[in-house]
Design a protein around this motif. Sequence first.
Motif, PDB file in Angstrom:
ATOM      1  N   ALA A 146       0.783  -1.229   0.000  1.00  0.00           N
ATOM      2  CA  ALA A 146       0.000   0.000   0.000  1.00  0.00           C
ATOM      3  C   ALA A 146       0.814   1.277   0.000  1.00  0.00           C
ATOM      4  N   ASN A 147       1.981   1.274   0.648  1.00  0.00           N
ATOM      5  CA  ASN A 147       2.723   2.520   0.774  1.00  0.00           C
ATOM      6  C   ASN A 147       4.212   2.242   0.976  1.00  0.00           C
ATOM      7  N   SER A 159       4.585  -2.024  -6.284  1.00  0.00           N
ATOM      8  CA  SER A 159       3.820  -0.972  -5.609  1.00  0.00           C
ATOM      9  C   SER A 159       4.114   0.396  -6.222  1.00  0.00           C
ATOM     10  N   THR A 160       3.265   1.377  -5.902  1.00  0.00           N
ATOM     11  CA  THR A 160       3.523   2.759  -6.291  1.00  0.00           C
ATOM     12  C   THR A 160       4.336   3.410  -5.179  1.00  0.00           C
ATOM     13  N   ASN A 200       1.693  -3.106   6.405  1.00  0.00           N
ATOM     14  CA  ASN A 200       0.380  -2.865   5.839  1.00  0.00           C
ATOM     15  C   ASN A 200       0.314  -3.219   4.365  1.00  0.00           C
ATOM     16  N   VAL A 201      -0.792  -3.859   3.956  1.00  0.00           N
ATOM     17  CA  VAL A 201      -1.041  -4.100   2.545  1.00  0.00           C
ATOM     18  C   VAL A 201      -2.424  -3.610   2.208  1.00  0.00           C
ATOM     19  N   ALA A 202      -2.670  -3.409   0.926  1.00  0.00           N
ATOM     20  CA  ALA A 202      -3.956  -2.902   0.483  1.00  0.00           C
ATOM     21  C   ALA A 202      -5.052  -3.918   0.769  1.00  0.00           C
ATOM     22  N   CYS A 203      -6.161  -3.441   1.328  1.00  0.00           N
ATOM     23  CA  CYS A 203      -7.290  -4.322   1.614  1.00  0.00           C
ATOM     24  C   CYS A 203      -8.445  -3.998   0.689  1.00  0.00           C
ATOM     25  N   SER A 204      -9.206  -4.995   0.348  1.00  0.00           N
ATOM     26  CA  SER A 204     -10.327  -4.780  -0.548  1.00  0.00           C
ATOM     27  C   SER A 204     -11.402  -3.973   0.151  1.00  0.00           C
ATOM     28  N   GLY A 205     -12.022  -3.057  -0.574  1.00  0.00           N
ATOM     29  CA  GLY A 205     -13.137  -2.299  -0.073  1.00  0.00           C
ATOM     30  C   GLY A 205     -14.288  -2.467  -1.029  1.00  0.00           C
ATOM     31  N   THR A 206     -14.609  -1.427  -1.794  1.00  0.00           N
ATOM     32  CA  THR A 206     -15.723  -1.564  -2.714  1.00  0.00           C
ATOM     33  C   THR A 206     -15.271  -1.383  -4.150  1.00  0.00           C
ATOM     34  N   THR A 207     -15.282  -0.156  -4.658  1.00  0.00           N
ATOM     35  CA  THR A 207     -15.063  -0.032  -6.097  1.00  0.00           C
ATOM     36  C   THR A 207     -13.980   0.940  -6.524  1.00  0.00           C
ATOM     37  N   GLY A 208     -13.647   1.917  -5.736  1.00  0.00           N
ATOM     38  CA  GLY A 208     -12.767   2.985  -6.194  1.00  0.00           C
ATOM     39  C   GLY A 208     -11.363   2.918  -5.632  1.00  0.00           C
TER      40      GLY A 208
END
Length: 388
Positions: free
Chosen positions: A116-117, A147-148, A296-304
């Motif tokens: 994520a960061n 990652s970015t 920390n890693v990116a977690c799924s949310g909804t759409t954006g």
Amino acid sequence: MTDLLHSALHSATSKASVGGAETPPVPYSRPVTPGSTAYPSQIGFVGLGAMGSVMARNLANYRGAHVHASPPILVWNRSPASCDKLFAELGQHKIRIAKSLEQVATECDIIFTALANDEAVKSTYTKFTETLKHTPPPRGKIFVEMSTIYPTLAGELDILISSVPHCHLITSPVFGTPSVADAAQLLIVMSGDYRSKKEVAYMLVPAVGRKVVDLGGNLEKAPTFKLIGNSLILGTLEILAESYTLAEKSGIASSEVHALVKDIFPAPGLIRYSDRMSNDQFDGILFPSLALVILNVACSGTTGFAIDGGIKDASHIRRLTAVHNSPMPLIDIAHQHLITARAIHTSQVQAGQETVDVLDWSGIVAGARVAAGLEPFDHKRRAVVQED
């Protein structure tokens, strides 16, 4: 990353040619076919967020169907639920769940990271390095950072990884949304060790993406290119936000502006963000703060795409423009509007008045709206109506 940039890059790269011929999807000669005693590479994937989970799934499916005796991909994520979900979908013949980052580091030949960061990336690679210094690898390993990140972090990672014998690092961010990733149509950018890029490129195309762009041996080039691409998106979001706000102040319906966008800018990503602003749909995908969790890693949310991620990218872009004395005033304004939007949303959360759990970065329009005296996330309230 969005469909907007993906559409533009697809048009540009699909028509690129050398000597009148289209450029190949992979700009390297195919690696030498291994001998009969060679073993298929053990792949590891760290970070099963909105993008990582899709890339890992596609890679596992492709290798299961096309690489004889390919071992299951070893996956790790801070939240075990993401690993469990992927395992339930693909099964034990395609996925194994690692118990730790140390297991990934020691067992895998090629390790992909999609985090994520910058802090999460640095922490993860520090753990890899500490592990491998205690357990030196008997053969080569390739680390693929997707990652970015801010470009100079690539140099820091290289110092870590190159301190371990037989280990190489390449940077390889991608362009595309989760839906683009789902269709294995990502545009993949690479910089770093040539032989490593060659091996990884043929592993990712067509399993994960449609094309590789090679930016040479300097590891900082691919992350820089990614930020340049994101600046195109962020600048477009700011222009949309300002245009919608002017329309609201002058009494023109947002639906009319959205129709105009579709007529004169028929790019899928731009239309999608225009639709979000037109209809006040600002639900995003969560990237939790490092203050809450380590590694920390990116977690799924909804759409954006969560506004926190947008602010991080905008901060990286602004830092890059200062280093290179190349002003981007529109990005400065966009950064301010993103922060304003997040501040308003945070206040709403504290008051129990929020309408979305995670604010998408198209919520940037809230910054332009409040500057013009309008409601931040509901353009229909206190709307300006101009009489004929």
